[in-house]
Design a protein around this motif. Sequence first.
Motif, short mmCIF file in Angstrom:
data_model
loop_
_atom_site.label_atom_id
_atom_site.label_comp_id
_atom_site.label_asym_id
_atom_site.label_seq_id
_atom_site.Cartn_x
_atom_site.Cartn_y
_atom_site.Cartn_z
N TRP A 46 10.79 97.37 18.02
CA TRP A 46 11.20 98.03 19.26
C TRP A 46 10.50 99.38 19.35
O TRP A 46 10.38 100.10 18.36
N SER A 48 11.47 102.10 20.78
CA SER A 48 12.36 103.25 20.65
C SER A 48 13.76 102.77 20.30
O SER A 48 14.10 101.59 20.52
N GLN A 49 14.57 103.66 19.78
CA GLN A 49 15.95 103.32 19.44
C GLN A 49 16.73 102.90 20.68
O GLN A 49 17.55 101.98 20.65
N ILE A 67 12.35 99.97 14.27
CA ILE A 67 11.85 100.85 15.32
C ILE A 67 10.47 101.35 14.92
O ILE A 67 10.28 101.86 13.81
#
Length: 290
Positions: A46, A48-49, A67
């Motif tokens: 992903w 970003s968080q 992440i």
Amino acid sequence: VASVASLGLKCRIISHIHNSDFLSRKLSYKSIAYYLGSYKYKKVIWVSQSCFDGYFFNKQLKKKSCIMYNTINACEVHNKAEELFESDYDVVYVGRLADPKNPQRLIRIIKHAKDFKSDISLAIVGAGVLEEEVKRMVITHSLQNNVSFLGFMNNPLKVVKHSKIFVMTSDREGTPMAALEAMALNKPIISTPTDGLCDLVENGENGFLVSNEQEFAKKIVDSLAIEDDDKVLEIGPGLGSLTNFLLHYDNQITVVDIDTDSGLLLHFECDDVFEILNSVGKMPIPPYMK
């Protein structure tokens, strides 16, 4: 699509999610389809968080998720920014003139800002399906002398360097490369509080996150006033304190350049694990990367 394409094949799939789609944040055909396909994924990366947190089935994918923020090469950014450019601007926007960037919001904000600073100047670098609509808004709000449309540019960094403030008005983002590049050039960022920007921008430190359009405009004007008074907006010590460390991931070692003051991940490249360990030696991994 990757799951279907790999049927009958012995291969591992790594999925990389670059942004947070609104349809994926709720129970929808898109969130369900991705979840059903994810059984074949070895890893889900992903950007970003907030992208991970926003996915409807994130708890079910937690064990195979990690992440990995976008990265830049700070030296390359500075080199490109040195290209000749003769105009100066108060504010610069770099991005597509399309959803979900919401360039219409940008024009409304500049209209409010003009009420406080009549000669405010904005450079818009980019093109897209909303370009004509945005240009009509500029005429409607009598901003022709304030807004310059520079179109798509292969190297927008020269414009960023010659601008005082970098703005983003998106409805959603991953970890925007344009924002990372603006930070590398020591430009304060004023943005809507969306997704990856919340991980990059600290209010009063390297910029501001603002939802309300009038408040957004006021932050721009106030920041410009600081610049005009020959003061420096506190955005930290910049990108001068670089260090390298080794990040172990999936039997590979990643060489990472990081700004130790801001914690900004700048650049990474993969090499053979044994070569790196023999030539460099293992170095500690920052806690937030573990």
